[in-house]
Design a protein around this motif. Structure first.
Motif, PDB file in Angstrom:
ATOM      1  N   UNK A   1       0.816  -1.210   0.000  1.00 48.66           N
ATOM      2  CA  UNK A   1       0.000   0.000   0.000  1.00 48.66           C
ATOM      3  C   UNK A   1       0.849   1.258   0.000  1.00 48.66           C
ATOM      4  N   UNK A   2       0.185   2.395   0.009  1.00 46.23           N
ATOM      5  CA  UNK A   2       0.894   3.682   0.057  1.00 46.23           C
ATOM      6  C   UNK A   2      -0.055   4.765   0.531  1.00 46.23           C
ATOM      7  N   UNK A   3       0.473   5.710   1.258  1.00 45.13           N
ATOM      8  CA  UNK A   3      -0.318   6.835   1.746  1.00 45.13           C
ATOM      9  C   UNK A   3      -1.619   6.401   2.384  1.00 45.13           C
ATOM     10  N   UNK A   4      -2.685   7.119   2.063  1.00 47.69           N
ATOM     11  CA  UNK A   4      -4.006   6.782   2.610  1.00 47.69           C
ATOM     12  C   UNK A   4      -4.857   6.013   1.599  1.00 47.69           C
ATOM     13  N   UNK A   5      -4.206   5.284   0.691  1.00 43.99           N
ATOM     14  CA  UNK A   5      -4.917   4.553  -0.365  1.00 43.99           C
ATOM     15  C   UNK A   5      -5.921   3.556   0.209  1.00 43.99           C
ATOM     16  N   UNK A   6      -5.580   2.880   1.305  1.00 43.30           N
ATOM     17  CA  UNK A   6      -6.502   1.899   1.881  1.00 43.30           C
ATOM     18  C   UNK A   6      -7.788   2.571   2.344  1.00 43.30           C
ATOM     19  N   UNK A   7      -7.661   3.671   3.080  1.00 45.45           N
ATOM     20  CA  UNK A   7      -8.851   4.384   3.558  1.00 45.45           C
ATOM     21  C   UNK A   7      -9.690   4.898   2.396  1.00 45.45           C
ATOM     22  N   UNK A   8      -9.023   5.462   1.404  1.00 45.89           N
ATOM     23  CA  UNK A   8      -9.727   6.012   0.252  1.00 45.89           C
ATOM     24  C   UNK A   8     -10.458   4.904  -0.512  1.00 45.89           C
ATOM     25  N   UNK A   9      -9.803   3.774  -0.698  1.00 44.29           N
ATOM     26  CA  UNK A   9     -10.398   2.663  -1.419  1.00 44.29           C
ATOM     27  C   UNK A   9     -11.606   2.106  -0.656  1.00 44.29           C
ATOM     28  N   UNK A  10     -11.461   1.900   0.628  1.00 52.69           N
ATOM     29  CA  UNK A  10     -12.582   1.406   1.438  1.00 52.69           C
ATOM     30  C   UNK A  10     -13.736   2.402   1.431  1.00 52.69           C
ATOM     31  N   UNK A  11     -13.426   3.697   1.449  1.00 53.35           N
ATOM     32  CA  UNK A  11     -14.458   4.731   1.369  1.00 53.35           C
ATOM     33  C   UNK A  11     -15.216   4.613   0.045  1.00 53.35           C
ATOM     34  N   UNK A  12     -14.476   4.417  -1.060  1.00 49.98           N
ATOM     35  CA  UNK A  12     -15.118   4.284  -2.366  1.00 49.98           C
ATOM     36  C   UNK A  12     -15.973   3.018  -2.441  1.00 49.98           C
ATOM     37  N   UNK A  13     -15.479   1.913  -1.871  1.00 50.31           N
ATOM     38  CA  UNK A  13     -16.273   0.686  -1.832  1.00 50.31           C
ATOM     39  C   UNK A  13     -17.603   0.939  -1.123  1.00 50.31           C
ATOM     40  N   UNK A  14     -17.538   1.617   0.018  1.00 53.33           N
ATOM     41  CA  UNK A  14     -18.758   1.904   0.773  1.00 53.33           C
ATOM     42  C   UNK A  14     -19.662   2.874   0.027  1.00 53.33           C
ATOM     43  N   UNK A  15     -19.092   3.920  -0.539  1.00 54.04           N
ATOM     44  CA  UNK A  15     -19.877   4.930  -1.236  1.00 54.04           C
ATOM     45  C   UNK A  15     -20.594   4.341  -2.453  1.00 54.04           C
ATOM     46  N   UNK A  16     -19.912   3.449  -3.178  1.00 55.12           N
ATOM     47  CA  UNK A  16     -20.476   2.864  -4.392  1.00 55.12           C
ATOM     48  C   UNK A  16     -21.136   1.514  -4.151  1.00 55.12           C
ATOM     49  N   UNK A  17     -21.290   1.128  -2.897  1.00 57.83           N
ATOM     50  CA  UNK A  17     -21.958  -0.131  -2.529  1.00 57.83           C
ATOM     51  C   UNK A  17     -21.303  -1.340  -3.194  1.00 57.83           C
ATOM     52  N   UNK A  18     -19.979  -1.401  -3.110  1.00 58.82           N
ATOM     53  CA  UNK A  18     -19.217  -2.526  -3.650  1.00 58.82           C
ATOM     54  C   UNK A  18     -18.777  -3.397  -2.479  1.00 58.82           C
ATOM     55  N   UNK A  19     -19.204  -4.647  -2.476  1.00 57.78           N
ATOM     56  CA  UNK A  19     -18.718  -5.584  -1.463  1.00 57.78           C
ATOM     57  C   UNK A  19     -17.318  -6.012  -1.866  1.00 57.78           C
ATOM     58  N   UNK A  20     -16.520  -6.422  -0.895  1.00 51.61           N
ATOM     59  CA  UNK A  20     -15.186  -6.897  -1.247  1.00 51.61           C
ATOM     60  C   UNK A  20     -14.748  -8.010  -0.320  1.00 51.61           C
ATOM     61  N   UNK A  21     -13.960  -8.912  -0.893  1.00 55.03           N
ATOM     62  CA  UNK A  21     -13.430 -10.065  -0.169  1.00 55.03           C
ATOM     63  C   UNK A  21     -11.907 -10.007  -0.287  1.00 55.03           C
ATOM     64  N   UNK A  22     -11.242  -9.958   0.851  1.00 57.68           N
ATOM     65  CA  UNK A  22      -9.781  -9.883   0.893  1.00 57.68           C
ATOM     66  C   UNK A  22      -9.190 -11.266   1.158  1.00 57.68           C
ATOM     67  N   UNK A  23      -7.893 -11.413   0.895  1.00 51.18           N
ATOM     68  CA  UNK A  23      -7.178 -12.685   1.116  1.00 51.18           C
ATOM     69  C   UNK A  23      -7.913 -13.852   0.455  1.00 51.18           C
ATOM     70  N   UNK A  24      -8.388 -13.643  -0.743  1.00 50.58           N
ATOM     71  CA  UNK A  24      -9.198 -14.652  -1.424  1.00 50.58           C
ATOM     72  C   UNK A  24      -8.445 -15.303  -2.571  1.00 50.58           C
TER      73      UNK A  24
END
Length: 110
Positions: free
Chosen positions: A63-86
């Motif tokens: 990762x880098x910078x605040x990319x994780x927070x930004x990405x999770x925010x976008x997932x929530x905002x756009x109603x995208x479910x996600x599965x990690x370590x899959x």
């Protein structure tokens, strides 16, 4: 995108980016989400992002910078479910009923 293609006998179908790197997979994800919203089919086409990454926006480099927070925010905002370590154990070749790709970009060989 007038009709959601369905595999016979399935209530849900999938698309896979075929990306060789995580960045391209995110690009495919958000472009797909844009097309789903543009065509007013969000209720018919829920999106789940499946990744081998240990956390969102890891990109295989920690990762880098605040990319994780930004990405999770976008997932929530756009109603995208996600599965990690899959791990995806099996994928089927595209056919006319489960994979349609259109592009306005035309490349010609030099």
């Amino acid at each position: 995108m007038d009709e959601i293609p369905q595999r016979p006998g399935s209530d849900r179908d999938s698309l896979c980016s075929g990306a060789a790197c995580f960045g391209a997979a995110y690009e495919f994800l958000f472009n797909t989400r844009y097309q789903v919203a543009k065509n007013h089919i969000k209720d018919k086409a829920p999106i789940t992002y499946i990744t081998a990454e240990p956390f969102a926006a890891h990109f295989g480099i920690g990762g880098f910078g605040n990319a994780q927070k930004m990405c999770e925010w976008m997932f929530n905002m756009y109603h995208i479910d996600y599965k990690l370590n899959s791990v995806i154990k099996e994928a089927y070749a595209p056919t006319e009923w489960n994979c349609r790709m259109e592009s306005s970009i035309h490349r010609s060989s030099p």
